[in-house]
Motif scaffolding. Structure first.
Motif: not given
Length: 282
Positions: A80-84, A128, A150, A152, A236, A239
């Motif tokens: 995941s990229l939960r902060l993007v 997100y 993750d 992020s 990355l 990110t």
């Protein structure tokens, strides 16, 4: 009497602590712990450079777009990229319609307007990046009992993060014969994969970059494993530090101002105290 007893008890614990410390230090020197396979065969990240390196470094927007493409087509199946947010992709050079199209290609959690129940809907720029698994149980079931982390902040969570990501992705190999000869019990367990750039040498993630042609770059760049690894590592890095360029651009004027203020302060000091020093000498 009670005071004497308390003093003696304190002395006893002090002596015991000093003895245990001294004995431990003596044993560490005379009988060092045997080396482990991780200590002997773990490698530091490879020496590779990125456009964002150094005090004047800047992101290569095309490389970031290629890295995002690798994430979307390869990595997003597990990580995941939960902060993007999707709208953040405009910083990579994508237009607003392109960001809307990218977001719509992902299914994000929502609510059915008719029934009010949880449902999936096409993403919007303000959303997100969604998690690829519903929960940790599903993540473990699909990944040999390991939860994919993750990504992020991955390049900030690991030492020399950008190079670590690149080295890990290009570091899969068969176990060296000398490792098995020196540590027979260190054979990679079934279902795991040997990688000397990983902390304990074995990880559950299979090599994600399988070979040339896995991704078709829109700018015509040849998608070798080495190129894809560099691109996703650069993405990355962004990110984790999307304001990296601005931070560097702001840092130089601040340093210049501080140097100027230091010189100005010193000159003011010399001007203010010059006469007083002369009077003292007289």
């Amino acid at each position: 009497m009670a005071r004497i007893i308390s003093i003696l008890v304190g002395l006893f614990f002090t002596v015991a602590l000093l003895w245990s410390f001294g004995n431990g230090a003596y044993l560490a020197i005379t009988e060092p712990a045997p080396a482990t396979a991780e200590e002997e065969f773990h490698k530091h990240p490879k020496d590779v450079s990125f456009a964002s390196d150094g005090p004047f470094g800047k992101f290569d927007r095309q490389q970031l777009q290629r890295g995002f493409q690798v994430y979307k087509e390869v990595c997003s199946a597990c990580h995941s990229l939960r902060l993007v947010a999707f709208r953040d992709l405009q910083a990579l050079g994508y237009s607003e319609p392109e960001v809307k199209a990218i977001a719509a290609g992902f299914q994000v959690p929502g609510i059915d307007p008719v029934t009010g129940e949880d449902a999936l809907r096409p993403g919007m720029p303000t959303d997100y990046f969604p998690k690829p698994f519903a929960n940790d149980v599903a993540a473990r079931a699909a990944n040999n009992n390991a939860i994919p982390p993750d990504l992020s902040l991955m390049t900030k969570a690991r030492h020399d993060g950008s190079r670590y990501v690149y080295s890990l992705l290009t570091g899969y190999q068969a176990q060296p014969a000398e490792l098995l000869k020196e540590f027979p019990d260190a054979k990679t367990p079934a279902g795991l994969h040997y990688n000397p750039y990983f902390a304990n040498l074995n990880l559950a993630m299979a090599p994600p970059l399988s070979g040339e042609g896995q991704v078709s770059y829109e700018d015509g760049t040849k998608p070798t494993v080495d190129q894809m690894a560099k691109d996703i590592a650069a993405f990355l890095t962004w990110t984790a530090e999307p304001k990296l360029e601005k931070r560097k651009q702001t840092g130089w004027p601040v340093i210049g101002f501080l140097l100027f203020a230091t010189v100005l302060g010193y000159m003011s000091y010399r001007t203010i105290w010059a006469d007083k020093k002369k009077k003292k000498k007289v």
